[in-house]
Design a protein around this motif. Structure first.
Motif, mmCIF file in Angstrom:
data_model
loop_
_atom_site.group_PDB
_atom_site.id
_atom_site.type_symbol
_atom_site.label_atom_id
_atom_site.label_comp_id
_atom_site.label_asym_id
_atom_site.label_seq_id
_atom_site.Cartn_x
_atom_site.Cartn_y
_atom_site.Cartn_z
ATOM 1 N N VAL A 252 -6.460 7.687 10.953
ATOM 2 C CA VAL A 252 -6.733 7.263 9.575
ATOM 3 C C VAL A 252 -8.045 7.881 9.108
ATOM 4 N N ALA B 185 -2.806 4.593 6.654
ATOM 5 C CA ALA B 185 -3.375 3.274 6.927
ATOM 6 C C ALA B 185 -2.722 2.657 8.156
ATOM 7 N N LYS C 254 -7.787 1.592 5.942
ATOM 8 C CA LYS C 254 -7.338 2.775 5.190
ATOM 9 C C LYS C 254 -8.493 3.719 4.890
ATOM 10 N N TYR D 248 0.835 -1.208 0.000
ATOM 11 C CA TYR D 248 0.000 0.000 0.000
ATOM 12 C C TYR D 248 0.869 1.257 0.000
#
Length: 305
Positions: free
Chosen positions: A260, A267, A305, A153
Motif C-alpha cells: 500500500v 488499501a 490506504k 472504498y
C-alpha cells in the motif's frame, strides 16, 4: 527424668522449627493463589501458522499469557478441519482449563466445541465463530463492517458500473462469509461483479485464481480479496499481466501494508491481530477468575490506504 526432659525440649524445638519454615511448594501455592492466574492452562487451536496474520495473533496471545502468568499451549491445525478436531481432543485429554479455537471451518468445528462442552471445559472462539456447541465469548473484529469499508472504498476508486472481482476465503469460515456479506452490501447494484471465486486465504491460490479470472474476464478493473495473502497473490498475477487494476485486501499484514505504501495496492482493512490475541487471553483469564465476560468482544478495525 533428665532424659525425658531433654527429649521433650528436643521435640518442642523440632515442632517450632517446622512451623517457622515454609516449603517451596507452599510458597509457590501462595504465589499462585495471590496471582490468581499462574495455575491456569489454556489451549489454543489455531487454523494455520502459515499465515502472517495468525502468527501475529498467536504472538499476541502468548505475550499476554506470559504477562498474566498463565500457561498456554498453541497447536497448528494447518488449515485442516480434521486435524483441528483431533488437536482439540488432545487438549481435552491434557485437562486444560480453557480452550481457545480459531476455526478452520465454522461448521465443522462445532463437534469439537461440543466435545469440550461435554468435558466441562469452557471455549472461546477467536477471529472466526462456530456454528455448533456453546462458547463463553467470541473475540473478533466486525468482519461485516470491514467488508463494507473495503466495498465503499473500492466503489470510490473504481466508480459505479466498474467490472469487479472478489477472491473469497475458505468456504465455511465465518470470516469469508462475513467479509463477503459486508462487501456485497456496499457494492450491490453499483458495480458489475464479473467473478467471485475461492482462493482459500492462500497467496499461491490467489495468484492462480487471479490468473484464471483475468483470462476469463480481461476487463476486470478492481479486485477485493478477503485477506491480504490472496490480495498479494492476485497482485503478482496482475503485475505479470501488465494491467492496472485496483486491489484491496484485508488484515493489514506487514507485506500488504508495504505494498500500500509503495502504491501497488490501493488499501487493506486493518484487523489488528495482536490485539485480538491479547483480548482472547484477557477474556479467558477473566472468565477463569470467575468474572463475567461479554459474549462478543469486538476489536477495532480501520482502512489503511
Amino acid at each position: 527424668m533428665k532424659k525425658i526432659t531433654l527429649l521433650f525440649v528436643a521435640l518442642i524445638t523440632l515442632v517450632l522449627s517446622a512451623c517457622s519454615m515454609e516449603s517451596p511448594f507452599l510458597e509457590n501455592a501462595k504465589e499462585d493463589t495471590a496471582g490468581g492466574n499462574a495455575s491456569f492452562k489454556i489451549g489454543f487451536s489455531i487454523s494455520t501458522l502459515n499465515n502472517p496474520f495468525f502468527v501475529t495473533l498467536s504472538e499476541g496471545a502468548k505475550a499476554n499469557a506470559q504477562e498474566k502468568g498463565a500457561e498456554i499451549s498453541i497447536v497448528d491445525a494447518q488449515d485442516d478441519a480434521s486435524k483441528q478436531a483431533s488437536d482439540v481432543e488432545d487438549l481435552i485429554q491434557q485437562g486444560v482449563d480453557m480452550i481457545l479455537i480459531n476455526p478452520v471451518d465454522s461448521s465443522a468445528v462445532g463437534s469439537a466445541v461440543e466435545s469440550a462442552n461435554a468435558a466441562g471445559i469452557p471455549v472461546i472462539t477467536v477471529d472466526r465463530s462456530t456454528e455448533g456447541g456453546e462458547v463463553v465469548s467470541h473475540i473478533a473484529s466486525d468482519n461485516v463492517a470491514g467488508g463494507v469499508l473495503a466495498g465503499e472504498y473500492l466503489l470510490e476508486l473504481a466508480g459505479e458500473g466498474a467490472k469487479v472481482a472478489m477472491l473469497e476465503g475458505t468456504a465455511g469460515s465465518s470470516a469469508a462469509r462475513d467479509r463477503g456479506e459486508g462487501f456485497l452490501k456496499a457494492v450491490d447494484g453499483k458495480v458489475d461483479l464479473v467473478s467471485s471465486l475461492t482462493a482459500n486465504f492462500d497467496r499461491g491460490e490467489g495468484l492462480t485464481v487471479m490468473e484464471n479470472m483475468l483470462q476469463a474476464n480481461p476487463e476486470i478493473q478492481a479486485v477485493f480479496a478477503q485477506n491480504d495473502e490472496m490480495a498479494l497473490g492476485a497482485l503478482e498475477a496482475i503485475e505479470a499481466s501488465g494491467k492496472d487494476i485496483t486491489v484491496i485486501g484485508f488484515d493489514a499484514t506487514d507485506d500488504a501494508v508495504a505494498k500500500v505504501e509503495e502504491g501497488k495496492m490501493a488499501a487493506t482493512v486493518a484487523q489488528k491481530p495482536e490485539e485480538i490475541g491479547k483480548a482472547a487471553i484477557e477474556t479467558a483469564v477473566a472468565y477463569l477468575n470467575g468474572e463475567t465476560v461479554e459474549e462478543f468482544v469486538p476489536v477495532d478495525l480501520e482502512l489503511v490506504k
